[in-house]
Motif scaffolding. Structure first.
Motif, PDB file in Angstrom:
ATOM      1  N   HIS A  88      38.144  32.891  41.647  1.00  0.00           N
ATOM      2  CA  HIS A  88      37.117  33.494  42.498  1.00  0.00           C
ATOM      3  C   HIS A  88      35.796  33.738  41.775  1.00  0.00           C
ATOM      4  N   HIS A  89      35.842  34.461  40.653  1.00  0.00           N
ATOM      5  CA  HIS A  89      34.601  34.868  39.991  1.00  0.00           C
ATOM      6  C   HIS A  89      33.783  33.688  39.469  1.00  0.00           C
ATOM      7  N   ALA A 121      36.651  38.008  48.801  1.00  0.00           N
ATOM      8  CA  ALA A 121      36.101  37.080  47.815  1.00  0.00           C
ATOM      9  C   ALA A 121      36.096  35.652  48.343  1.00  0.00           C
ATOM     10  N   ARG A 200      31.582  37.604  28.457  1.00  0.00           N
ATOM     11  CA  ARG A 200      31.774  38.628  29.496  1.00  0.00           C
ATOM     12  C   ARG A 200      31.247  39.983  29.023  1.00  0.00           C
ATOM     13  N   ALA A 229      35.266  35.600  33.234  1.00  0.00           N
ATOM     14  CA  ALA A 229      35.185  36.122  34.606  1.00  0.00           C
ATOM     15  C   ALA A 229      33.895  35.675  35.286  1.00  0.00           C
TER      16      ALA A 229
END
Length: 344
Positions: A88-89, A121, A200, A229
């Motif tokens: 997702h990210h 998301a 990150r 991420a």
């Protein structure tokens, strides 16, 4: 056809010898034949299976491979034009940042055809793709496993072009994104999980720029994007040209009234405990490889060497003499940013 004939013959001979080996009169030579043919059959069997399956090439050689491998026929696998982001990210932040030149297609698990099955998301990914006219194709989970190299994709992958990273130019003056710029130079950090974790942390704590050497550095792969991420898609990156050394970059930084901070364990006349350091001018922090450190030449150009104090127990420090580089990055960057804010 030839391979099938060889395989069939090998199976027949192996079965015959196995039956003979059960007899009390079998010789040691016959047992050796059985072992040899059995081993050969394993190789032939593996070869036959490899002919009937299709393996992705764009993710080969990357660490972080899953526990099992998914093999699909070439006809059932979408054609990949670039490299595949997964999760997702990374997907959301890549679509938001638009730092990649090409966005070919989003692949979503077929259950997401129904809006009720989408998380917030996933729904956001569909909306961003629609706004940017990027096609979304529904595929099975097996196809997603295959596209991601059996890594945790959370039901979404995206075929994208390579990340575009600008090249550093020593003819430019130091730009000040913040009142006191903080840059990070990653020296010989090659593990993609550590590399992603550092990016990150750096993005979260507001590092202005991350400098990448032209050699001996981790490839900016989908694995790094996932480990970060998605921070890889957002953070400011700059790479040194093949003709520019890290030493030359550090000397340029010092010519811009900045200081160069190394990191290490051994005490010297330039060593400073982290808790005693306050950032007052443009600063670049060099993080080195856990095993080899910075090297003598790069360490010599540093204005100061920051050290993170360890636990006082001798027994403990004898067993653990250093921190993971991504953990060290979090401690160092948090303290340096906090010291700058406290000074103001």
């Amino acid at each position: 056809l030839t391979v099938l004939l060889i395989a069939t013959s090998a199976m027949f001979i192996e079965t015959m010898i196995r039956n003979l080996s059960n007899s009390t009169r079998v010789s040691s030579t016959m047992v050796l034949y059985q072992s040899t043919i059995g081993h050969s059959w394993c190789k032939i069997n593996y070869f036959i299976r490899s002919l009937s399956s299709f393996q992705p090439q764009y993710n080969s050689g990357l660490s972080g491979k899953g526990k099992s491998s998914t093999k699909l026929r070439a006809s059932s696998v979408p054609e990949v034009h670039g490299e595949v982001l997964f999760g997702h990210h990374p997907t959301i932040l890549a679509l938001k940042a638009r730092k990649r030149k090409d966005f070919h297609c989003v692949y979503a698990e077929d259950k997401y055809k129904t809006r009720e099955n989408r998380s917030s998301a996933v729904e956001h990914i569909f909306e961003l793709a629609s706004e940017q006219n990027i096609p979304v194709q529904s595929v099975t989970r097996n196809v997603l496993d295959h596209l991601s190299g059996n890594r945790p994709h959370q039901g979404v992958c995206m075929d994208v072009g390579k990340l575009q990273v600008p090249e550093w130019n020593n003819q430019l003056s130091l730009t000040r994104e913040s009142s006191v710029p903080l840059w990070l130079l990653l020296h010989n950090v090659q593990d993609p999980m550590n590399f992603g974790a550092i990016l990150r942390t750096a993005f979260y704590l507001g590092v202005d720029q991350v400098v990448l050497p032209s050699t001996d550095s981790c490839k900016l792969s989908p694995v790094v994007s996932k480990a970060s991420a998605g921070a890889l898609e957002m953070i400011n990156l700059v790479k040194l040209s093949k003709s520019t050394t890290e030493l030359e970059f550090c000397k340029w930084w010092q010519s811009q009234s900045g200081i160069v901070l190394g990191t290490g364990l051994e005490e010297s006349d330039r060593s400073v405990l982290l808790e005693r350091f306050t950032m007052t001018c443009p600063t670049v922090v060099i993080l080195g490889n856990e095993g080899s450190g910075l090297g003598q030449e790069l360490e010599a150009v540093c204005d100061q060497i920051l050290t993170i104090p360890s636990h006082e127990s001798t027994n403990l420090t004898d067993k653990v003499d250093s921190l993971n580089v991504s953990v060290a990055a979090g401690i160092l960057l948090h303290w340096i940013k906090t010291s700058s804010m406290n000074r103001r």
